[in-house]
Design a protein around this motif. Structure first.
Motif, PDB file in Angstrom:
ATOM      1  N   VAL A 464       0.834  -1.207   0.000  1.00 31.81           N
ATOM      2  CA  VAL A 464       0.000   0.000   0.000  1.00 31.81           C
ATOM      3  C   VAL A 464       0.866   1.254   0.000  1.00 31.81           C
ATOM      4  CG1 VAL A 464      -1.541   1.381   1.461  1.00 31.81           C
ATOM      5  CG2 VAL A 464      -2.060  -1.017   1.019  1.00 31.81           C
ATOM      6  N   ILE A 465       1.856   1.283   0.875  1.00 26.29           N
ATOM      7  CA  ILE A 465       2.714   2.467   0.986  1.00 26.29           C
ATOM      8  C   ILE A 465       3.532   2.671  -0.281  1.00 26.29           C
ATOM      9  CG2 ILE A 465       4.732   3.383   2.222  1.00 26.29           C
ATOM     10  CD1 ILE A 465       3.571   2.164   4.768  1.00 26.29           C
ATOM     11  N   ILE A 469      -0.708   6.265  -4.774  1.00 28.49           N
ATOM     12  CA  ILE A 469      -0.277   7.653  -4.924  1.00 28.49           C
ATOM     13  C   ILE A 469      -0.658   8.495  -3.718  1.00 28.49           C
ATOM     14  CG2 ILE A 469      -2.368   8.477  -6.079  1.00 28.49           C
ATOM     15  CD1 ILE A 469      -0.460  10.059  -7.961  1.00 28.49           C
ATOM     16  N   GLU A 470      -1.631   8.027  -2.929  1.00 23.79           N
ATOM     17  CA  GLU A 470      -2.030   8.776  -1.742  1.00 23.79           C
ATOM     18  C   GLU A 470      -0.902   8.904  -0.727  1.00 23.79           C
ATOM     19  OE1 GLU A 470      -5.691   7.667  -3.784  1.00 23.79           O
ATOM     20  OE2 GLU A 470      -3.832   6.607  -3.326  1.00 23.79           O
ATOM     21  N   LEU A 471       0.093   8.011  -0.777  1.00 22.81           N
ATOM     22  CA  LEU A 471       1.253   8.085   0.112  1.00 22.81           C
ATOM     23  C   LEU A 471       2.376   8.916  -0.485  1.00 22.81           C
ATOM     24  CD1 LEU A 471       1.572   6.636   2.934  1.00 22.81           C
ATOM     25  CD2 LEU A 471      -0.311   5.758   1.554  1.00 22.81           C
ATOM     26  N   GLN A 481       8.492  14.696   5.175  1.00 21.93           N
ATOM     27  CA  GLN A 481       7.483  15.286   4.294  1.00 21.93           C
ATOM     28  C   GLN A 481       7.076  14.370   3.155  1.00 21.93           C
ATOM     29  OE1 GLN A 481       5.891  18.369   4.847  1.00 21.93           O
ATOM     30  NE2 GLN A 481       6.911  18.004   6.812  1.00 21.93           N
ATOM     31  N   ASP A 482       7.616  13.158   3.125  1.00 22.58           N
ATOM     32  CA  ASP A 482       7.240  12.193   2.093  1.00 22.58           C
ATOM     33  C   ASP A 482       7.345  10.788   2.683  1.00 22.58           C
ATOM     34  OD1 ASP A 482       6.697  10.693  -0.124  1.00 22.58           O
ATOM     35  OD2 ASP A 482       8.354  11.439  -1.345  1.00 22.58           O
ATOM     36  N   LEU A 483       6.201  10.249   3.102  1.00 19.40           N
ATOM     37  CA  LEU A 483       6.209   8.937   3.755  1.00 19.40           C
ATOM     38  C   LEU A 483       6.431   7.794   2.779  1.00 19.40           C
ATOM     39  CD1 LEU A 483       3.316   9.471   6.320  1.00 19.40           C
ATOM     40  CD2 LEU A 483       5.743   9.155   6.833  1.00 19.40           C
ATOM     41  N   SER A 484       6.411   8.069   1.478  1.00 22.04           N
ATOM     42  CA  SER A 484       6.722   7.023   0.500  1.00 22.04           C
ATOM     43  C   SER A 484       8.216   6.946   0.221  1.00 22.04           C
ATOM     44  CB  SER A 484       5.973   7.275  -0.807  1.00 22.04           C
ATOM     45  OG  SER A 484       6.479   8.433  -1.464  1.00 22.04           O
ATOM     46  N   ALA A 485       8.990   7.874   0.781  1.00 19.14           N
ATOM     47  CA  ALA A 485      10.439   7.920   0.569  1.00 19.14           C
ATOM     48  C   ALA A 485      11.165   7.509   1.845  1.00 19.14           C
ATOM     49  CB  ALA A 485      10.859   9.332   0.160  1.00 19.14           C
ATOM     50  N   PRO A 486      12.441   7.098   1.742  1.00 17.64           N
ATOM     51  CA  PRO A 486      13.206   6.745   2.940  1.00 17.64           C
ATOM     52  C   PRO A 486      13.385   7.944   3.872  1.00 17.64           C
ATOM     53  CG  PRO A 486      14.262   5.876   0.957  1.00 17.64           C
ATOM     54  CD  PRO A 486      13.179   6.807   0.500  1.00 17.64           C
ATOM     55  N   ASP A 487      13.719   7.655   5.100  1.00 16.75           N
ATOM     56  CA  ASP A 487      13.986   8.682   6.102  1.00 16.75           C
ATOM     57  C   ASP A 487      15.047   9.658   5.564  1.00 16.75           C
ATOM     58  OD1 ASP A 487      14.920  10.147   8.322  1.00 16.75           O
ATOM     59  OD2 ASP A 487      14.460   8.514   9.693  1.00 16.75           O
ATOM     60  N   SER A 560       9.604   5.541   4.642  1.00 12.85           N
ATOM     61  CA  SER A 560       9.533   5.932   6.047  1.00 12.85           C
ATOM     62  C   SER A 560       8.167   5.619   6.647  1.00 12.85           C
ATOM     63  CB  SER A 560       9.864   7.418   6.205  1.00 12.85           C
ATOM     64  OG  SER A 560       9.071   8.223   5.359  1.00 12.85           O
ATOM     65  N   GLY A 561       7.114   5.605   5.828  1.00  6.83           N
ATOM     66  CA  GLY A 561       5.792   5.238   6.339  1.00  6.83           C
ATOM     67  C   GLY A 561       5.770   3.824   6.878  1.00  6.83           C
TER      68      GLY A 561
END
Length: 608
Positions: A464-465, A469-471, A481-487, A560-561
Motif C-alpha cells: 500500500v505504501i 499515490i495517496e502516500l 514530508q514524504d512517507l513514500s520515501a526513505p527517512d 519511512s511510512g
C-alpha cells in the motif's frame, strides 16, 4: 534450547526471509533513444469482423497502404488546440487529431520549491513520446485514402480550447462523400471522451472499423524496476486482469500480418487496456458492454510499444451517419477517482492499482488507511492509528500468545530439571516436555502465531505504501514530508535541522549513517527483546543481540511510512506483552535485562 526460543528463532528467520526478498532491487536498464515512428501496412478488415490496426503506430492510425512517415517538421508545425482544466493542461495536435501533450497540474516531480509539474504525454518527435490516436480503419472494398490517417490535418470546427465546459469538434471531408468528425470532451478529473462519427453524403456505402491506439516510444526512462511494482501493459478482459512488463513484450511471437511482435488478441465486452507507470496511467476504454478487441504489440524495428482497442466493422449507407464512443483515461491512479469511474460503469477499474497477491488484505488495509487519513488529515498519524486498529483486531491471539509465554516462564525450572534427569536422551526430553505441556495446558507454538500473522499484514501495508499515490509526498511532521520515501535525516544534516539532504539512497553512506526512524525502530526492537532474559545458548544469544540492529540497517532505505508502522507496532506489542505477562503473575525484569546487556560480568558468567 527450549521450545519458546525455538519458536522465536523460526519467527525471526521467516521475518528475515521476507525482508530480504523485499530488499532485492533490480538495476534499471539504459534508457532507449526514442525515434520518429511510421505506420506499417496491414490487412484490411472484412465486414462484421474486428479490424486489425497497424502494429507500428508512432504516428499511427491503421492503414491498408504501405507504411508512411510523419516528419518531425510536420508535427512541429501542425496547429494545436489547448487543453485547460483545473487538473490538466496541455494540447492536442490537429495532425492526426492526436492527444499528445498533457501535464498533471496537481503533482510535482519532487518536493523542491522549483520542481516542475508531472508530464505524462509527449508528442512523437520528443523524448519519452506517448500519445493516443482515434480513427477509422478502412474495410474491404474501401480505399484507404478515403479515411483519415496519421498525416491528415483536421479542421477545428467547434470550440477553441478544450475544457470541462467547452468540448471541441474536429472535422475532415475526404472529398468523396464521407465527412468525418471527432468530438473530444474532458471531465473535471482525468477522463477524455472521444465520439467519432462518419456521415455519408456520397452515392455508395462504405465500411470501416473504429479504433483507439495508445503508443509509447521506448521504455520509460524513470522505471523503478522493483519486483513489488508492476510497470507496463495493464488490461481487463471480462473480469480477468492481466499485466505485461515492458521487458516481456520483445519476447512476443512475431506476427507477420501485423508486422510486429503481438500478444494473443482478446475479444471482450467489458474491459480496458493501456500502460501504467508507478503512479500514472493511460488507458483506452471502449464503450462497456460492446464487443471490442484488445491487443498489445511491440515493434522491435522502431522500439515502439502499443496497445489497441478495435471495434467491429460498421457500414455507413448513403445518407446515414455512424458513430463510436471511446474514453481515454490519462492521469494519476487516485483511489477515489478510479472508484468513481468504476461506479459509473468502467469495469473493475479499481484493479488498475497494483494491489498484488494479497489483494484481499491490501484493498481493505488501504481503504481503512485512506478513511483514517480523511478523518485525521495526517498520513503518519493515520498509519499509527491503523497499527492500533490492527493490533486491536489481533489482540485475542496476542493475549493467548503472551499468556502462553508467561506460563512457559513459570515452567522453566521444571523444564531445566527434566533436562538434567534425562541427560543426553533427547527423545526422553521431548516426551517429557510434551507431557508437561499437556498437563499444564500450554501451547509452545502459540508465541509464534501473532508474529507469523504479522508477515502478510506487513507485506500488504508495504505494498500500500509503495504503490498508492495517496502516500506519495504525504507529510508526517518536521523533516518527514514524504512517507513514500526513505527517512531523509542523517548525522550529516543533524537529523533534519540543517537544510541539505541525506546521502543518496542505496549508497554506502546512506546505509551507515541511518536516520531517526530506523534508529527508533532498532531501539524499539531491542527493548521488546529485554522483556525476556537473554538465552543461555551462545548462538541464540548472538542472533538475538544482533537482530534489532540488522533490521535497523536493512529498513533504513525503506519507505519511512513503513518504518513508522513498525515502530508503532513494536511499541504496542511491548506494552501488550508487558501488561499481559504481569497479569499472569510473571513480572518481566526489564531493567535487570537491560543492565545485563552492558555487564561484562553477565557475559562472562558460565552457562547454568
Amino acid at each position: 534450547m527450549d521450545d519458546q526460543n525455538k519458536n522465536l528463532i523460526i519467527a525471526t528467520a521467516l521475518s528475515f526471509v521476507v525482508i530480504l526478498v523485499w530488499f532485492v532491487l533490480f538495476p534499471p536498464p539504459e534508457p532507449e533513444t526514442p525515434i520518429d515512428g511510421t505506420i506499417a501496412s496491414q490487412s484490411a478488415p472484412v465486414e462484421g469482423s474486428l479490424a486489425t490496426p497497424s502494429a507500428d503506430v508512432s504516428s499511427a492510425a491503421p492503414a491498408a497502404t504501405a507504411s508512411t512517415e510523419t516528419a518531425p517538421s510536420a508535427l512541429e508545425s501542425a496547429p494545436r488546440v489547448a487543453i485547460e482544466t483545473q487538473r490538466l493542461s496541455g494540447s492536442l495536435s490537429l495532425l492526426g487529431g492526436r492527444i499528445d501533450q498533457l501535464s498533471l497540474n496537481d503533482y510535482q516531480t519532487s518536493l523542491e520549491d522549483d520542481a516542475t509539474v508531472v508530464e505524462i504525454l509527449f508528442p512523437a518527435n520528443e523524448d519519452n513520446a506517448q500519445y493516443a490516436l482515434h480513427g477509422w480503419a478502412a474495410a474491404s472494398g474501401v480505399d484507404p485514402s478515403s479515411v483519415p490517417g496519421p498525416n491528415t490535418e483536421w479542421q477545428l470546427s467547434e470550440g477553441e480550447t478544450l475544457s470541462v465546459e467547452t468540448p471541441v469538434t474536429l472535422s475532415w471531408d475526404n472529398g468523396a462523400g464521407l465527412v468525418f468528425s471527432k468530438k473530444i470532451a474532458v471531465d473535471d478529473e482525468y477522463m477524455f471522451t472521444i465520439t467519432q462519427s462518419v456521415e455519408n453524403t456520397g452515392e455508395t456505402a462504405a465500411s470501416m472499423a473504429p479504433y483507439a491506439v495508445l503508443a509509447r516510444h521506448g521504455e520509460p526512462t524513470d522505471l523503478k524496476n522493483f519486483f513489488i511494482l508492476h510497470e507496463g501493459v495493464v488490461a481487463m478482459t471480462d473480469g480477468e486482469y492481466s499485466e505485461i512488463n515492458w521487458d516481456e513484450m520483445p519476447d512476443f511471437e512475431y506476427n507477420q500480418r501485423a508486422g510486429a511482435r503481438t500478444l494473443e488478441e482478446n475479444i471482450t465486452e467489458n474491459g480496458w487496456i493501456g500502460f501504467t507507470d508507478h503512479y500514472w496511467m493511460s488507458v483506452l476504454i471502449p464503450t462497456q458492454g460492446t464487443a471490442f478487441k484488445s491487443v498489445a504489440k511491440y515493434d522491435e524495428r522502431r522500439d515502439i510499444y502499443q496497445t489497441e482497442a478495435v471495434s467491429p466493422v460498421q457500414t455507413v449507407a448513403t445518407g446515414q451517419t455512424i458513430s463510436n464512443t471511446t474514453q481515454f483515461f490519462v492521469g494519476a491512479k487516485e483511489w477515489e477517482v478510479l472508484k468513481t469511474y468504476e461506479d459509473a460503469g468502467v469495469y473493475n477499474f479499481i484493479d488498475s492499482i497494483d494491489w498484488g497477491w494479497f489483494s484481499f488484505l491490501t484493498k481493505p488495509i488501504f481503504w481503512l488507511l485512506h478513511q483514517l487519513n480523511l478523518l485525521i488529515g495526517n498520513m503518519g498519524i493515520s498509519i499509527i492509528a491503523l497499527t492500533l486498529l490492527i493490533k486491536a483486531l489481533l489482540f485475542p491471539l496476542a493475549y493467548k500468545s503472551y499468556v502462553s509465554m508467561a506460563k512457559m516462564k513459570e515452567l522453566q525450572p521444571k523444564m531445566e530439571k527434566l533436562k538434567e534427569e534425562a541427560g543426553d536422551d533427547r527423545q526422553k526430553v521431548q516426551q517429557g516436555m510434551m507431557e508437561l505441556y499437556k498437563k499444564e495446558k500450554v501451547n509452545p507454538a502459540a508465541g509464534c502465531l501473532p508474529i507469523l500473522l504479522q508477515i502478510p499484514i506487513f507485506f500488504s501495508l508495504y505494498k500500500v505504501i509503495f504503490v498508492t499515490i495517496e502516500l506519495r509526498h504525504a507529510p508526517f511532521f518536521g523533516p518527514f514530508q514524504d512517507l513514500s520515501a526513505p527517512d531523509p535525516t542523517t548525522i550529516f544534516n543533524l537529523y533534519g535541522l540543517l537544510p541539505w539532504g541525506a546521502p543518496e539512497v542505496g549508497s554506502i553512506m546512506a546505509l551507515v549513517f541511518i536516520g531517526i526512524l530506523p534508529l527508533l525502530l532498532g531501539i524499539s526492537m531491542w527493548l521488546q527483546q529485554k522483556l525476556n532474559p537473554a538465552p543461555t545458548d551462545p548462538t541464540q544469544k548472538m542472533i538475538f543481540a544482533w537482530m534489532p540492529w540488522v533490521f535497523m540497517f536493512m529498513l533504513g532505505s525503506f519507505a519511512s511510512g513503513l518504518v513508522v508502522y513498525w515502530i508503532a507496532n513494536n511499541t504496542i506489542t511491548f506494552t501488550q506483552q508487558y501488561l499481559i505477562m504481569r497479569s499472569q503473575g510473571y513480572k518481566p525484569d526489564l531493567l535487570g535485562n537491560i543492565k545485563s546487556s552492558f555487564s561484562r560480568q553477565a557475559k562472562a558468567e558460565p552457562k547454568k
